[in-house]
Design a protein around this motif. Structure first.
Motif, PDB file in Angstrom:
ATOM      1  N   HIS A 172       0.840  -1.198   0.000  1.00 38.62           N
ATOM      2  CA  HIS A 172       0.000   0.000   0.000  1.00 38.62           C
ATOM      3  C   HIS A 172       0.878   1.253   0.000  1.00 38.62           C
ATOM      4  O   HIS A 172       1.838   1.344   0.774  1.00 38.62           O
ATOM      5  CB  HIS A 172      -0.888   0.031   1.248  1.00 38.62           C
ATOM      6  CG  HIS A 172      -2.036  -0.927   1.188  1.00 38.62           C
ATOM      7  ND1 HIS A 172      -3.184  -0.664   0.473  1.00 38.62           N
ATOM      8  CD2 HIS A 172      -2.208  -2.147   1.739  1.00 38.62           C
ATOM      9  CE1 HIS A 172      -4.019  -1.677   0.591  1.00 38.62           C
ATOM     10  NE2 HIS A 172      -3.451  -2.606   1.350  1.00 38.62           N
ATOM     11  N   PRO A 174       2.214   4.424   1.229  1.00 35.13           N
ATOM     12  CA  PRO A 174       2.131   4.977   2.578  1.00 35.13           C
ATOM     13  C   PRO A 174       1.597   6.408   2.570  1.00 35.13           C
ATOM     14  O   PRO A 174       1.767   7.130   1.588  1.00 35.13           O
ATOM     15  CB  PRO A 174       3.583   4.963   3.053  1.00 35.13           C
ATOM     16  CG  PRO A 174       4.377   5.109   1.797  1.00 35.13           C
ATOM     17  CD  PRO A 174       3.605   4.359   0.735  1.00 35.13           C
ATOM     18  N   ALA A 175       0.947   6.772   3.658  1.00 26.62           N
ATOM     19  CA  ALA A 175       0.568   8.170   3.868  1.00 26.62           C
ATOM     20  C   ALA A 175       1.423   8.724   5.008  1.00 26.62           C
ATOM     21  O   ALA A 175       2.043   7.974   5.754  1.00 26.62           O
ATOM     22  CB  ALA A 175      -0.913   8.270   4.218  1.00 26.62           C
ATOM     23  N   LEU A 249       9.334   6.627   9.208  1.00 21.24           N
ATOM     24  CA  LEU A 249       8.106   6.259   8.502  1.00 21.24           C
ATOM     25  C   LEU A 249       8.294   6.182   6.995  1.00 21.24           C
ATOM     26  O   LEU A 249       7.509   5.543   6.299  1.00 21.24           O
ATOM     27  CB  LEU A 249       6.996   7.249   8.849  1.00 21.24           C
ATOM     28  CG  LEU A 249       6.570   7.227  10.317  1.00 21.24           C
ATOM     29  CD1 LEU A 249       5.534   8.302  10.580  1.00 21.24           C
ATOM     30  CD2 LEU A 249       6.018   5.884  10.695  1.00 21.24           C
ATOM     31  N   ALA A 250       9.334   6.829   6.487  1.00 23.38           N
ATOM     32  CA  ALA A 250       9.610   6.787   5.051  1.00 23.38           C
ATOM     33  C   ALA A 250       9.954   5.383   4.587  1.00 23.38           C
ATOM     34  O   ALA A 250       9.911   5.088   3.387  1.00 23.38           O
ATOM     35  CB  ALA A 250      10.771   7.723   4.722  1.00 23.38           C
ATOM     36  N   PHE A 253       6.948   1.216   6.379  1.00 26.68           N
ATOM     37  CA  PHE A 253       5.652   0.673   5.937  1.00 26.68           C
ATOM     38  C   PHE A 253       5.790  -0.672   5.229  1.00 26.68           C
ATOM     39  O   PHE A 253       4.852  -1.461   5.237  1.00 26.68           O
ATOM     40  CB  PHE A 253       4.932   1.681   5.031  1.00 26.68           C
ATOM     41  CG  PHE A 253       5.711   2.038   3.792  1.00 26.68           C
ATOM     42  CD1 PHE A 253       5.476   1.379   2.602  1.00 26.68           C
ATOM     43  CD2 PHE A 253       6.692   3.027   3.839  1.00 26.68           C
ATOM     44  CE1 PHE A 253       6.209   1.704   1.469  1.00 26.68           C
ATOM     45  CE2 PHE A 253       7.420   3.355   2.715  1.00 26.68           C
ATOM     46  CZ  PHE A 253       7.180   2.694   1.526  1.00 26.68           C
ATOM     47  N   THR A 407      -3.211   4.061  -1.323  1.00 29.67           N
ATOM     48  CA  THR A 407      -3.249   4.199   0.138  1.00 29.67           C
ATOM     49  C   THR A 407      -4.550   3.602   0.659  1.00 29.67           C
ATOM     50  O   THR A 407      -5.614   3.879   0.100  1.00 29.67           O
ATOM     51  CB  THR A 407      -3.166   5.694   0.510  1.00 29.67           C
ATOM     52  OG1 THR A 407      -1.924   6.205   0.024  1.00 29.67           O
ATOM     53  CG2 THR A 407      -3.238   5.892   2.015  1.00 29.67           C
ATOM     54  N   SER A 408      -4.460   2.791   1.674  1.00 24.05           N
ATOM     55  CA  SER A 408      -5.658   2.102   2.178  1.00 24.05           C
ATOM     56  C   SER A 408      -6.416   2.999   3.144  1.00 24.05           C
ATOM     57  O   SER A 408      -5.912   3.994   3.614  1.00 24.05           O
ATOM     58  CB  SER A 408      -5.262   0.818   2.883  1.00 24.05           C
ATOM     59  OG  SER A 408      -4.390   1.104   3.953  1.00 24.05           O
TER      60      SER A 408
END
Lengths: 408, 408
Positions: A172, A174-175, A249-250, A253, A407-408
């Motif tokens: 997915h 990522p956001a 976070l980059a 995921f 993105t989910s």
């Protein structure tokens, strides 16, 4: 640990002369139908079910092989690694046993591969001089391309072990928080600069307690094997978050690895000298004897088109040096620890292992068949393929495949 | 999940009115003699052996409690956490059952505590504005103390899960590459600037698949409890290695945590509002309702002298915000994931949670009884102690103890 160096030929149809001949035999955790997952080795377009073979022939190895992860086999130690490999070669080359062994041969198309080992800690390095130089030029056009520490130590950081997934798992988008240099404040949303990093990974098969060190000379008894790695990276999230504590976070995921773990023994013929560490001498704990690089070719395919061919032989730091550095402070090792090389980029433009470099920070879109890309779009599918010289011809290290979902 | 809020008194001698009364009941993994380790709760100067009690009274909980790690209990979910806690309160307050339950009461002095849970991934934050400001002033005296991203997101990075050790484990001084600003090249040797970081840790007791997000409102059903943390740090190794990918070997040699995991339910009375996030509004995914800080007092003791008293209530980012940030990109959670607050420092000089700050970068030695310190010397023993307001009086969260051994 010596490679069996088989002089005989496998009886498995189509395997002799293929990328998965008996000089290769990478391991995976395979499942079929409702049967519990277990360990297999690839031979041509088949998998030898080592779990089933052990139950029948070597019951003492059942706890190592009829289990859904490589950790138990790895923990058994390098002597056992060599014994299991020699046994698999024997089963696959002794034509008189064909009828017996064929019962444990599964068509590759019939198996599902799981994550091959339970990951303990994951460390990601930054070992390509070409990659680090490109990134430095893109992000700091007015400064020195390489930072002062870069040639003194293999720079690395810990990644998220829990989001390592096996090849084929969709990813997915990522956001997170992104702030362009032109924006006053960050906004929240899907990453607009989603990227790949074509890397190689090293699986630790040995426990070492706290307070010890693992020297470069202990590489072959410590590292069980090699995987392909795609360290998916959201460049916009990274640019905003990474100062001063590094990427988080980059990267956290998802990280995709190949289903197949290629034993070091299969890669002995691929050993090559490092490009050289002469201009900045390394400290004694990083010194090495003999060729410590690997001549592994990587192919980066996007939606069916090869967009880059990064050469692993161009890496500055060797995997043995990364291992020695990892433990020089007394950090312990666990079976299942995993470390990756960082993006593999060669000196040529078409040898760059990330879209960041291929598109020079997004400023120079590159051709992908009839399309153009800077970063990944939803629906894109990336496949990394790895090959190397083997004892008889080229060997395959499997592939790392991943498709980008919204993105989910 | 509500705290049982016991209105009755424990029959355990000396426990009522102590730091470990029935409103507290932290969990540990305890071993005695040759018996397998199992789970216990602390009551006064005793431990109630929940493994043995479950075998006798609640066999369905044996797989959760008669095991050497908290992971199974945590994986059972928040409803079970509340049920087990209520059951322990009942056993320890019903005086009619004293004879029966006393058989499962172990003197604290007779048990050895193990690492209380198997750590999955470890993330360390940087959530104290006072700490981040002090570090900024020490390292970048001419720049802005806080970096541009600091008030927009809880800055954090992944640490090494495999070198997390339980309180009481001695810590070898790490060796590695250090380069003072006055030196031309790095040298290899024992760290000369070994430091502590007094932190609080949060233990995740819930699995969440890849591609989901955990909101701030899910904190109480996701985090099982709290530990003390000493994130030992080699400042000289850190200064040389940390650009651009963050700290690695400066931290990865050891991180000590308390043997006791205090359930969130025991800390409900310690909830306080955050100091405030008004000057830089947070993005919606970090928004919260109600008080989300904790009024936990920390005491930093070096060789028997208290050298600092960092107040957790002064932290800028809440633990629920750190959790929401950790998963906003779709990263999965595993039972046993662990995240720490980063160094706790208050606004006052004697509230700083690291020697780096207490000695202002090593330039201002501080008194320790008759001695002075800038950084840690071999043989030094550090004890972090944590207390908070409980339902009846103050509660103890245990201690984090560690002695520095020479480089091995």
């Amino acid at each position: 640990m010596t490679d069996p160096q088989p002089t005989t030929t496998t009886w498995v149809d189509g395997a002799a002369g293929s990328l998965y001949d008996v000089d290769n035999l990478p391991y995976a955790v395979v499942a079929t139908g409702d049967e519990p997952a277990r360990i297999g080795v690839r031979i041509g377009e088949h998998v030898l079910d080592l779990g089933a073979a052990a139950r029948a022939l070597r019951p003492e190895w059942t706890p190592l092989l009829a289990v859904p992860r490589l950790n138990e086999l790895m923990a058994a130690g390098a002597t056992t690694w060599a014994e299991v490999r020699a046994w698999a070669v024997e089963l696959l080359t002794d034509a008189t046993r064909r009828d017996e062994v064929e019962a444990w041969l599964l068509p590759l198309a019939d198996v599902t591969c799981r994550l091959p080992f339970e990951v303990a800690d994951y460390v990601d390095y930054y070992a390509s001089e070409h990659h680090a130089t490109n990134v430095g030029r893109i992000f700091r056009p007015d400064g020195a391309a390489l930072l002062p520490n870069w040639k003194h130590l293999p720079v690395g950081y810990h990644g998220r072990a829990g989001s390592i997934v096996v090849s084929g798992t969709p990813v997915h988008r990522p956001a997170g928080q992104r702030k362009a240099p032109t924006e006053d404040a960050p906004t929240y949303g899907p990453s607009r600069r989603l990227d790949i990093e074509a890397e190689l990974g090293f699986v630790v098969g040995r426990s070492v307690p706290l307070g010890q060190r693992v020297g470069t000379g202990e590489f072959a008894e410590t590292v069980f094997g090699v995987t392909g790695v795609n360290d998916w990276s959201a460049r916009d999230i990274q640019a905003w978050e990474y100062v001063p504590l590094g990427p988080n976070l980059a990267k956290s995921f998802a990280t995709s690895i190949s289903a197949w773990v290629t034993p070091l023994a299969a890669l002995e013929p691929a050993r090559v000298p490092l490009p050289g560490q002469d201009d900045v001498p390394v400290l004694p704990y990083l010194a090495e004897d003999g060729p410590s690089g690997y001549d592994i070719e990587v192919e980066v395919e996007l939606n069916g088109t090869v967009v880059a061919r990064p050469p692993y032989r161009s890496m500055y730091w060797s995997p043995a040096q990364m291992l020695a550095h990892l433990t020089v402070n007394g950090a312990s090792l666990r079976v299942g620890d995993f470390y990756a090389s960082g993006t593999i980029s060669g000196p040529e433009k078409d040898q760059r292992g990330s879209f960041l470099e291929l598109s020079w920070g997004g400023q120079e879109p590159f051709a992908v068949g009839d399309a153009e890309r800077t970063f990944l779009e939803d629906g894109d599918e990336v496949v990394l393929r790895y090959t190397a010289p083997g004892a008889r011809g080229r060997i395959g290290l499997g592939e790392v495949r991943g498709k980008i979902l919204p993105t989910s």
